[in-house]
Design an enzyme around this catalytic site. Structure first.
Site, PDB file in Angstrom:
ATOM      1  N   ALA A 138       0.825  -1.222   0.000  1.00  0.00           N
ATOM      2  CA  ALA A 138       0.000   0.000   0.000  1.00  0.00           C
ATOM      3  C   ALA A 138       0.852   1.262   0.000  1.00  0.00           C
ATOM      4  O   ALA A 138       0.428   2.305   0.484  1.00  0.00           O
ATOM      5  CB  ALA A 138      -0.917  -0.006   1.221  1.00  0.00           C
ATOM      6  N   ALA A 139       2.056   1.175  -0.531  1.00  0.00           N
ATOM      7  CA  ALA A 139       2.962   2.318  -0.428  1.00  0.00           C
ATOM      8  C   ALA A 139       2.903   3.248  -1.630  1.00  0.00           C
ATOM      9  O   ALA A 139       3.377   4.379  -1.566  1.00  0.00           O
ATOM     10  CB  ALA A 139       4.393   1.830  -0.238  1.00  0.00           C
ATOM     11  N   ARG A 194      -2.405   7.856 -10.728  1.00  0.00           N
ATOM     12  CA  ARG A 194      -3.521   7.946 -11.679  1.00  0.00           C
ATOM     13  C   ARG A 194      -4.829   8.401 -11.034  1.00  0.00           C
ATOM     14  O   ARG A 194      -5.789   8.699 -11.722  1.00  0.00           O
ATOM     15  CB  ARG A 194      -3.692   6.586 -12.373  1.00  0.00           C
ATOM     16  CG  ARG A 194      -2.555   6.247 -13.320  1.00  0.00           C
ATOM     17  CD  ARG A 194      -2.478   4.766 -13.662  1.00  0.00           C
ATOM     18  NE  ARG A 194      -1.835   3.975 -12.605  1.00  0.00           N
ATOM     19  CZ  ARG A 194      -1.605   2.666 -12.687  1.00  0.00           C
ATOM     20  NH1 ARG A 194      -1.980   1.998 -13.756  1.00  0.00           N
ATOM     21  NH2 ARG A 194      -1.015   2.020 -11.697  1.00  0.00           N
ATOM     22  N   LYS A 223     -32.499  16.550  18.533  1.00  0.00           N
ATOM     23  CA  LYS A 223     -31.064  16.385  18.809  1.00  0.00           C
ATOM     24  C   LYS A 223     -30.869  16.096  20.284  1.00  0.00           C
ATOM     25  O   LYS A 223     -31.471  16.761  21.124  1.00  0.00           O
ATOM     26  CB  LYS A 223     -30.314  17.675  18.441  1.00  0.00           C
ATOM     27  CG  LYS A 223     -28.821  17.575  18.647  1.00  0.00           C
ATOM     28  CD  LYS A 223     -28.173  18.844  19.170  1.00  0.00           C
ATOM     29  CE  LYS A 223     -28.480  19.116  20.620  1.00  0.00           C
ATOM     30  NZ  LYS A 223     -27.688  20.205  21.214  1.00  0.00           N
TER      31      LYS A 223
HETATM   32  C1  UD1 Z   1       0.201  -4.446 -10.559  1.00  0.00           C
HETATM   33  C2  UD1 Z   1       0.961  -5.590 -11.231  1.00  0.00           C
HETATM   34  C3  UD1 Z   1       0.165  -6.070 -12.434  1.00  0.00           C
HETATM   35  C4  UD1 Z   1      -1.207  -6.505 -11.990  1.00  0.00           C
HETATM   36  C5  UD1 Z   1      -1.920  -5.394 -11.224  1.00  0.00           C
HETATM   37  C6  UD1 Z   1      -3.191  -5.918 -10.619  1.00  0.00           C
HETATM   38  C7  UD1 Z   1       3.334  -5.197 -10.811  1.00  0.00           C
HETATM   39  C8  UD1 Z   1       4.604  -4.729 -11.383  1.00  0.00           C
HETATM   40  N1  UD1 Z   1       2.259  -5.132 -11.629  1.00  0.00           N
HETATM   41  O1  UD1 Z   1       0.117  -3.359 -11.482  1.00  0.00           O
HETATM   42  O2  UD1 Z   1       0.821  -7.145 -13.054  1.00  0.00           O
HETATM   43  O3  UD1 Z   1      -1.964  -6.879 -13.125  1.00  0.00           O
HETATM   44  O4  UD1 Z   1      -1.085  -4.899 -10.156  1.00  0.00           O
HETATM   45  O5  UD1 Z   1      -3.810  -4.937  -9.841  1.00  0.00           O
HETATM   46  O6  UD1 Z   1       3.288  -5.632  -9.675  1.00  0.00           O
HETATM   47  N2  UD1 Z   1       2.960  -0.458  -4.395  1.00  0.00           N
HETATM   48  C9  UD1 Z   1       3.847  -0.324  -3.357  1.00  0.00           C
HETATM   49  N3  UD1 Z   1       5.111   0.122  -3.615  1.00  0.00           N
HETATM   50  C10 UD1 Z   1       5.511   0.410  -4.867  1.00  0.00           C
HETATM   51  C11 UD1 Z   1       4.606   0.249  -5.938  1.00  0.00           C
HETATM   52  C12 UD1 Z   1       3.326  -0.187  -5.657  1.00  0.00           C
HETATM   53  O7  UD1 Z   1       3.520  -0.565  -2.194  1.00  0.00           O
HETATM   54  O8  UD1 Z   1       6.673   0.790  -5.015  1.00  0.00           O
HETATM   55  C13 UD1 Z   1       1.585  -0.916  -4.088  1.00  0.00           C
HETATM   56  C14 UD1 Z   1       0.537   0.089  -4.486  1.00  0.00           C
HETATM   57  O9  UD1 Z   1       0.221   0.943  -3.402  1.00  0.00           O
HETATM   58  C15 UD1 Z   1      -0.635  -0.790  -4.883  1.00  0.00           C
HETATM   59  C16 UD1 Z   1       0.005  -2.088  -5.319  1.00  0.00           C
HETATM   60  O10 UD1 Z   1       1.324  -2.061  -4.835  1.00  0.00           O
HETATM   61  O11 UD1 Z   1      -1.507  -1.042  -3.796  1.00  0.00           O
HETATM   62  C17 UD1 Z   1       0.016  -2.246  -6.832  1.00  0.00           C
HETATM   63  O12 UD1 Z   1       0.664  -1.127  -7.397  1.00  0.00           O
HETATM   64  P1  UD1 Z   1       0.107  -0.439  -8.710  1.00  0.00           P
HETATM   65  O13 UD1 Z   1       1.002   0.694  -9.039  1.00  0.00           O
HETATM   66  O14 UD1 Z   1      -1.318  -0.194  -8.610  1.00  0.00           O
HETATM   67  O15 UD1 Z   1       0.394  -1.600  -9.770  1.00  0.00           O
HETATM   68  P2  UD1 Z   1      -0.426  -1.891 -11.110  1.00  0.00           P
HETATM   69  O16 UD1 Z   1       0.038  -0.976 -12.163  1.00  0.00           O
HETATM   70  O17 UD1 Z   1      -1.859  -1.921 -10.821  1.00  0.00           O
HETATM   71 MG    MG Z   2      -2.995  -1.267  -9.275  1.00  0.00          MG
END
Ligand code: UD1
Ligand code: MG
Length: 448
Positions: free
Chosen positions: A9-10, A15, A349
């Site tokens: 969740a980092a 977007r 209230k």
């Molecule tokens: C990611 C997957 C993708 C998958 C999709 C499904 C990777 C590289 N890609 O893409 O294959 O289809 O999820 O939802 O894993 N996060 C971190 N630290 C970071 C980057 C992200 O904690 O450095 C967390 C984000 O907060 C998020 C989750 O990881 O909750 C996924 O990151 P996000 O950037 O949404 O990845 P997607 O592009 O959706």
């Molecule tokens: Mg995602």
């Protein structure tokens, strides 16, 4: 086998185009992250590790004691994110369930199935996939001629041929811990400058060990939230899921598309929900009620056999057989006992209205304690605020408050007393006494 979970969740959630961290955006009244945290905690039965970074203080505050936290100071990708949990989990778990915080609709059953898949896998890694026509930017699952998963290719790196693949990565994995901590150190830097967790599939294949893919039966569970458009889609799906469950449990919902029931709400059988009704927070509605249309009820307890029409109820308590509205407003601390009637344009209230008390039209009751069988005439106001302080009003059993009475608090109206229409009551009225005028004066005793 000890199973631990990591929620990623980092990320910033660029977007979303928001100052609020993505995982704190509300989905049907609850921050997004609560869904993955609660579902995953039910699966492991243990406190999980949440990787936080962007907006870490806010996320930590939201979850409090529910989780342990690992900080990912620089967000260098999902592989790097999971690595941050290594120091907390190394030697603590046999299996690690990794779930992205932006996948709120994944169910407990699905995650349990993913864990089972991995328990039966001779190799170290199982992942969740889905089949979909619309790729939504998800990673594509590449399989070999025998159908064995070979790689997850991110959209930005995919070839035209890979882009046409319909099997997508749902972003949930169950991984053998020992292998994981080592494999994470072997993830290469992507052309985008990130360490992709998804590269673990290729690493496993290179290690000559088997990767299992569990394909979702209900692809809509994998609705991931990257934009506010996705958020609205997920909200609609979740709403449908919740409404459907209540209908199957015996609640009539006339128009599910315009009925908004948050996950923390409970409803009794044979209750009817009319359109454009919003049931929010920790709200409980009893059996045989009629709620709506055009009603908002938040953090309120409603008993059995109540009617609430076109009204707003917030942090209130309503006992059985109460009839409210249209156009009534219950605010914090309003407590209507059984059989109360509260008609149009009333506001209550921080007050108790005793059993059978009637308040038909245009009234404000604040900071009052009203006993049973009281009649509150049209336009009655408790003048509870003197500009500095709030003061209480007490009305005893069987009192008749005449129309347009102003009750200047603190004031007490004794049992069986009456006030004349338009009176301004500044002093206590003794029991069984009629008081009239401005200011109100007792003019005669009443029979018991
Ligand atoms: C990611 C997957 C993708 C998958 C999709 C499904 C990777 C590289 N890609 O893409 O294959 O289809 O999820 O939802 O894993 N996060 C971190 N630290 C970071 C980057 C992200 O904690 O450095 C967390 C984000 O907060 C998020 C989750 O990881 O909750 C996924 O990151 P996000 O950037 O949404 O990845 P997607 O592009 O959706
Ligand atoms: Mg995602």
């Amino acid at each position: 086998m000890n199973l631990k979970a990591i929620i990623m969740a980092a990320g910033q959630g660029t977007r979303m185009r928001s100052k609020l961290p993505k995982v704190l955006h509300p989905l049907l009244g609850q921050p997004l992250i609560r869904y993955s945290v609660e579902t995953t905690t039910r699966v492991t039965g243990q406190r999980l590790v949440v990787i936080i970074g962007h907006g870490s203080d806010e996320v930590r505050k939201e979850l409090g004691e529910q989780a342990e936290f690992a900080i990912q100071a620089e967000q260098l990708g999902t592989g790097h994110a999971v690595q941050q949990a290594a120091s907390l989990l190394q030697g603590q778990a046999d299996l690690v369930l990794v779930v992205a915080a932006d996948m709120p609709l994944l169910t407990e059953a699905t995650l349990r199935q993913l864990v089972e898949t991995q328990k039966n896998n001779t190799g170290p890694l199982s992942m969740l996939t889905l089949l979909a026509d619309e790729p939504r930017g998800f990673g594509r699952v590449v399989r070999d001629a025998q159908g064995r998963p070979q790689a997850i290719v991110e959209e930005a790196q995919a070839t035209a041929e890979q882009l046409a693949i319909h099997e997508l990565n749902a972003g949930a994995y169950c991984i053998r811990a020992e292998w994981l901590w080592d494999a994470l150190t072997r993830i290469p830097l992507s052309p985008k400058g990130e360490y992709y967790l998804t590269d673990l599939v290729e690493i496993a294949v290179a290690d000559g060990v088997s990767v299992q893919a569990l394909t979702l039966e209900e692809a809509s569970e994998a609705i991931g939230i990257n934009t506010r458009v996705h958020l609205a889609e997920a909200e609609a799906l979740l709403r449908r899921r919740i409404n459907r469950a209540w209908m199957l449990a015996g609640v009539t919902i006339l128009d599910p598309a315009t009925t908004y029931i948050e996950p923390s709400v409970t409803l009794g059988a044979d209750t009817v929900i009319w359109p454009n009704t919003h049931l929010r927070g920790v709200t409980r509605i009893g059996e045989n009620c009629e709620i709506g249309p055009n009603t908002i009820i938040r953090s309120t307890q409603v008993g059995d056999g109540c009617k609430v029409l076109s009204s707003v109820l917030e942090q209130a308590e309503v006992e059985d057989g109460v009839d409210i509205g249209p156009f009534a407003h219950l605010r914090k601390g309003a407590h209507l006992a059984s059989g109360v009637h509260m008609g149009n344009f009333g506001e209550v209230k921080n007050s108790y209205l005793g059993p059978g008390t009637k308040m038909g039209h245009f009234s404000y009751i604040g900071d009052a304690t009203i006993a049973e069988d009281v009649n509150i005439g049209a336009g009655t106001i408790t003048c509870n605020f003197d500009g500095k302080q709030k003061h209480p009003t007490v009305i005893e059993q069987g009192v008749f408050i005449g129309s347009d009475t102003m009750l200047v608090a603190p004031v007490k109206i004794g049992e069986g007393a009456r006030t004349g229409a338009g009176s301004v009551v500044t002093k206590d009225v003794p029991p069984y006494t009629l008081a009239v005028g401005v200011p109100a004066r007792p003019i005669r005793k009443l029979e018991k």
